[in-house]
Design a protein around this motif. Sequence first.
Motif, PDB file in Angstrom:
ATOM      1  N   TYR A 284       0.812  -1.208   0.000  1.00  0.00           N
ATOM      2  CA  TYR A 284       0.000   0.000   0.000  1.00  0.00           C
ATOM      3  C   TYR A 284       0.847   1.259   0.000  1.00  0.00           C
ATOM      4  N   VAL A 285       0.333   2.229  -0.713  1.00  0.00           N
ATOM      5  CA  VAL A 285       1.035   3.497  -0.825  1.00  0.00           C
ATOM      6  C   VAL A 285       0.640   4.374   0.350  1.00  0.00           C
ATOM      7  N   MET A 286       1.596   4.682   1.195  1.00  0.00           N
ATOM      8  CA  MET A 286       1.309   5.560   2.339  1.00  0.00           C
ATOM      9  C   MET A 286       2.525   6.451   2.545  1.00  0.00           C
TER      10      MET A 286
ATOM     11  N   SER B   3     -15.609   7.792   1.492  1.00  0.00           N
ATOM     12  CA  SER B   3     -15.646   6.462   0.909  1.00  0.00           C
ATOM     13  C   SER B   3     -14.474   6.287  -0.051  1.00  0.00           C
ATOM     14  N   GLY B   4     -13.880   5.093  -0.003  1.00  0.00           N
ATOM     15  CA  GLY B   4     -12.771   4.788  -0.893  1.00  0.00           C
ATOM     16  C   GLY B   4     -11.420   5.322  -0.461  1.00  0.00           C
ATOM     17  N   THR B   5     -11.299   5.795   0.778  1.00  0.00           N
ATOM     18  CA  THR B   5     -10.011   6.354   1.205  1.00  0.00           C
ATOM     19  C   THR B   5      -9.066   5.299   1.787  1.00  0.00           C
ATOM     20  N   GLY B   6      -9.574   4.083   2.005  1.00  0.00           N
ATOM     21  CA  GLY B   6      -8.682   3.033   2.508  1.00  0.00           C
ATOM     22  C   GLY B   6      -8.943   2.660   3.956  1.00  0.00           C
ATOM     23  N   LYS B   7     -10.181   2.809   4.408  1.00  0.00           N
ATOM     24  CA  LYS B   7     -10.484   2.512   5.808  1.00  0.00           C
ATOM     25  C   LYS B   7     -10.285   1.032   6.106  1.00  0.00           C
ATOM     26  N   GLU B   8     -10.715   0.201   5.176  1.00  0.00           N
ATOM     27  CA  GLU B   8     -10.572  -1.233   5.420  1.00  0.00           C
ATOM     28  C   GLU B   8      -9.098  -1.650   5.383  1.00  0.00           C
TER      29      GLU B   8
ATOM     30  N   THR C  30     -16.560   4.432   9.339  1.00  0.00           N
ATOM     31  CA  THR C  30     -17.710   5.115   8.745  1.00  0.00           C
ATOM     32  C   THR C  30     -17.256   6.298   7.905  1.00  0.00           C
ATOM     33  N   ASN C  31     -18.084   6.606   6.903  1.00  0.00           N
ATOM     34  CA  ASN C  31     -17.776   7.794   6.107  1.00  0.00           C
ATOM     35  C   ASN C  31     -18.743   8.931   6.424  1.00  0.00           C
ATOM     36  N   ILE C  32     -19.594   8.724   7.442  1.00  0.00           N
ATOM     37  CA  ILE C  32     -20.517   9.826   7.757  1.00  0.00           C
ATOM     38  C   ILE C  32     -19.916  10.709   8.845  1.00  0.00           C
TER      39      ILE C  32
ATOM     40  N   ARG D 116       0.595   3.997 -10.881  1.00  0.00           N
ATOM     41  CA  ARG D 116       1.522   2.961 -11.326  1.00  0.00           C
ATOM     42  C   ARG D 116       1.157   1.624 -10.675  1.00  0.00           C
ATOM     43  N   GLN D 117       0.866   1.700  -9.383  1.00  0.00           N
ATOM     44  CA  GLN D 117       0.563   0.456  -8.680  1.00  0.00           C
ATOM     45  C   GLN D 117      -0.730  -0.183  -9.183  1.00  0.00           C
ATOM     46  N   PHE D 118      -1.766   0.630  -9.366  1.00  0.00           N
ATOM     47  CA  PHE D 118      -3.035   0.086  -9.855  1.00  0.00           C
ATOM     48  C   PHE D 118      -2.841  -0.468 -11.265  1.00  0.00           C
ATOM     49  N   MET D 119      -2.057   0.244 -12.077  1.00  0.00           N
ATOM     50  CA  MET D 119      -1.818  -0.226 -13.438  1.00  0.00           C
ATOM     51  C   MET D 119      -1.173  -1.616 -13.416  1.00  0.00           C
ATOM     52  N   ILE D 120      -0.154  -1.765 -12.606  1.00  0.00           N
ATOM     53  CA  ILE D 120       0.542  -3.058 -12.541  1.00  0.00           C
ATOM     54  C   ILE D 120      -0.418  -4.146 -12.041  1.00  0.00           C
ATOM     55  N   ARG D 121      -1.161  -3.782 -10.972  1.00  0.00           N
ATOM     56  CA  ARG D 121      -2.057  -4.760 -10.353  1.00  0.00           C
ATOM     57  C   ARG D 121      -3.154  -5.224 -11.332  1.00  0.00           C
ATOM     58  N   PHE D 122      -3.827  -4.263 -11.976  1.00  0.00           N
ATOM     59  CA  PHE D 122      -4.960  -4.656 -12.816  1.00  0.00           C
ATOM     60  C   PHE D 122      -4.508  -5.213 -14.160  1.00  0.00           C
TER      61      PHE D 122
ATOM     62  N   ASN E 110     -12.243   8.936  -4.305  1.00  0.00           N
ATOM     63  CA  ASN E 110     -10.937   8.605  -3.754  1.00  0.00           C
ATOM     64  C   ASN E 110     -10.245   7.432  -4.453  1.00  0.00           C
ATOM     65  N   LEU E 111      -9.572   6.568  -3.671  1.00  0.00           N
ATOM     66  CA  LEU E 111      -8.752   5.535  -4.310  1.00  0.00           C
ATOM     67  C   LEU E 111      -9.598   4.547  -5.107  1.00  0.00           C
ATOM     68  N   ARG E 112     -10.790   4.324  -4.606  1.00  0.00           N
ATOM     69  CA  ARG E 112     -11.642   3.380  -5.329  1.00  0.00           C
ATOM     70  C   ARG E 112     -11.984   3.936  -6.717  1.00  0.00           C
ATOM     71  N   GLU E 113     -12.254   5.215  -6.779  1.00  0.00           N
ATOM     72  CA  GLU E 113     -12.535   5.837  -8.070  1.00  0.00           C
ATOM     73  C   GLU E 113     -11.310   5.736  -8.983  1.00  0.00           C
TER      74      GLU E 113
HETATM   75  N1  LIG Z   1      -2.801   3.083   0.616  1.00  0.00           N
HETATM   76  C1  LIG Z   1      -3.288   2.383  -0.410  1.00  0.00           C
HETATM   77  N2  LIG Z   1      -2.501   2.006  -1.442  1.00  0.00           N
HETATM   78  C2  LIG Z   1      -2.997   1.310  -2.481  1.00  0.00           C
HETATM   79  N3  LIG Z   1      -4.268   0.934  -2.578  1.00  0.00           N
HETATM   80  C3  LIG Z   1      -5.102   1.256  -1.582  1.00  0.00           C
HETATM   81  C4  LIG Z   1      -4.657   1.997  -0.453  1.00  0.00           C
HETATM   82  N4  LIG Z   1      -5.715   2.201   0.376  1.00  0.00           N
HETATM   83  C5  LIG Z   1      -6.760   1.630  -0.219  1.00  0.00           C
HETATM   84  N5  LIG Z   1      -6.416   1.054  -1.391  1.00  0.00           N
HETATM   85  C6  LIG Z   1      -7.316   0.364  -2.311  1.00  0.00           C
HETATM   86  O1  LIG Z   1      -8.391   1.243  -2.556  1.00  0.00           O
HETATM   87  C7  LIG Z   1      -9.635   0.546  -2.475  1.00  0.00           C
HETATM   88  C8  LIG Z   1     -10.491   1.177  -1.394  1.00  0.00           C
HETATM   89  O2  LIG Z   1      -9.922   0.886  -0.133  1.00  0.00           O
HETATM   90  P1  LIG Z   1     -10.826   0.471   1.123  1.00  0.00           P
HETATM   91  O3  LIG Z   1     -11.850  -0.532   0.733  1.00  0.00           O
HETATM   92  O4  LIG Z   1      -9.931   0.156   2.249  1.00  0.00           O
HETATM   93  O5  LIG Z   1     -11.505   1.886   1.347  1.00  0.00           O
HETATM   94  P2  LIG Z   1     -12.760   2.260   2.230  1.00  0.00           P
HETATM   95  O6  LIG Z   1     -12.470   3.582   2.817  1.00  0.00           O
HETATM   96  O7  LIG Z   1     -13.088   1.141   3.154  1.00  0.00           O
HETATM   97  O8  LIG Z   1     -13.830   2.410   1.092  1.00  0.00           O
HETATM   98  P3  LIG Z   1     -15.440   2.312   1.160  1.00  0.00           P
HETATM   99  O9  LIG Z   1     -15.877   3.535   1.860  1.00  0.00           O
HETATM  100  O10 LIG Z   1     -15.767   2.285  -0.298  1.00  0.00           O
HETATM  101  O11 LIG Z   1     -15.764   1.058   1.879  1.00  0.00           O
HETATM  102  C9  LIG Z   1      -9.309  -0.907  -2.201  1.00  0.00           C
HETATM  103  O12 LIG Z   1      -9.358  -1.647  -3.384  1.00  0.00           O
HETATM  104  C10 LIG Z   1      -7.900  -0.864  -1.649  1.00  0.00           C
HETATM  105  O13 LIG Z   1      -7.165  -2.028  -1.981  1.00  0.00           O
END
Ligand SMILES: Nc1ncnc2c1ncn2[C@@H]1O[C@H](COP(=O)(O)OP(=O)(O)OP(=O)(O)O)[C@@H](O)[C@H]1O
Length: 475
Positions: free
Chosen positions: A156-158, A186-191, A296-298, A339-345, A372-375
């Motif tokens: 993960y990119v951090m 949503s999509g910021t990487g909470k999980e 949560t995203n709220i 770059r990372q998403f490109m390689i992965r997908f 965010n990242l999901r987009e």
């Molecule tokens: N730091 C990161 N580097 C690379 N990919 C990441 C990173 N953080 C999240 N992702 C990717 O982005 C996507 C969204 O991450 P995640 O599901 O953790 O977000 P979320 O905040 O839980 O989103 P949602 O609100 O949609 O549930 C996932 O596919 C995850 O693998």
Amino acid sequence: MSEFATAAAPEAAPAVPVRVLIVDDEPEKLGYVRALLEAHACTVEVEPNGSQALARVKRDPVPDLVLLDLMMPGQDGIATLGKLRRARPALRVVMLSNLNDTRKAVEAAQLGAADYLTKPLKEADLKSLLGQAALAGSASGAAPAAPETDGEDTRYVMVSPAMQRVRAEALRVAPIDVPVLILGESGTGKEVVARLIHRHSRRADGPFVKVNCAALPGELLESELFGYEAGAFTGAVRAKPGKFELGENGTILLDEIGEMPPALQAKLLHVLQDGAYSRLGSRKTLKADVRVLSATNIDVQRAIGGGRFRADLYYRLNAFTLQLPPLRERQEEIPLLLRQFMIRFAESYSRPILPITQAMHEACLRHPWPGNLREMENFVKRYLILGDEAQAIAELEQHAAALAATAPAAPAAPVARPPRDLKSLVKGLKGEAEAEAIAQALRESRGVRKQAAQALGISYKALLYKIRMYGLEPE
Ligand SMILES: Nc1ncnc2c1ncn2[C@@H]1O[C@H](COP(=O)(O)OP(=O)(O)OP(=O)(O)O)[C@@H](O)[C@H]1O
Ligand SMILES: [Mg+2]
């Protein structure tokens, strides 16, 4: 002034002499830099133009660091940079310029320049460069070109300051068995962060289970969480354990906790208070040995104010809170993520990797990424499928325009902003490589820091500083 100022480690002076090559058409003006370098025990060579520099780097010993002037008659610095890096892909080249030219800086970064500095050089910049050169020099053989995909943590990119802070805080709280509330759009990487905490906790060998509180209506969610006995309700033919049972000795992530119905919030609060619960339709008390993470995203405060979320539950869940920044506040990570998403997908779709050009970088830096990242993942997938860069960029821009038209005045709505300064962008790229080299050295030395510092050619103190800075502390 350093265009891409980096945090200098307390002891950046290298342990072994660094071999520096300066490429400049006006060598007579280099007296000061040369003196500085020699004062730091470097060996200095000078070449007056690109072609002589190229001939030089093809010979051994290869310089540890090249300071390359951007403006030279004939073959300019950018053209020379490309050739040098093709001849020696691991070569560390720092561009020097009289001008603070953002476009050139991006171009140089894309061609693999390690830094872009404006003249006159400051001693602090040089020191920091030398420390990095020594570090990279000893680690270059080990540093992979592409992001690592096996070590979960390094996948993960951090690297932005904001995400480094989140990561460091997550690692700090991981071993302490308290609930953590993870907030973020949503999509910021909470999980991803929830899993990071789990992996670094003493429950790492136990299960990680996730429940999406928004996906099920109240009663179903209750049975999902706590399980049920046969006959507990119509359709409950067979007994089923709940997620709290399945998560025994592990971690449970209550995702989208803000959507949990109020009646269930009350029950959850009890479970958190007493650690005891029962399956539906059973009197037997079960003990919950599960660490509870929630996300949560709220806006929770607002939900509490509006009576939709219990304040007492909130206080139970947020012994510790992590706030994930939206992608638009960590733009320096965009190139790495692309770059990372490109390689992965590309790999998962068995497609060739498509180029991520400067136009694409710029479009992505302009885009507000409300999802965010999901987009961004979806964008890269779409680009891979379309195979057409211009169309992918056009779609992105249409999307941004539609957003701007529908939410022009809302202050919380993401607004397209000019790309953040490229200083942080390149800093991000460098940070990633450096953090990776350190993580690798720590793995190889099995966590013995003295040994890792030696392998990296930096002082023990500098290593401790960098470990803290990148949040690489072990659990
Ligand atoms: N730091 C990161 N580097 C690379 N990919 C990441 C990173 N953080 C999240 N992702 C990717 O982005 C996507 C969204 O991450 P995640 O599901 O953790 O977000 P979320 O905040 O839980 O989103 P949602 O609100 O949609 O549930 C996932 O596919 C995850 O693998
Ligand atoms: Mg999620």
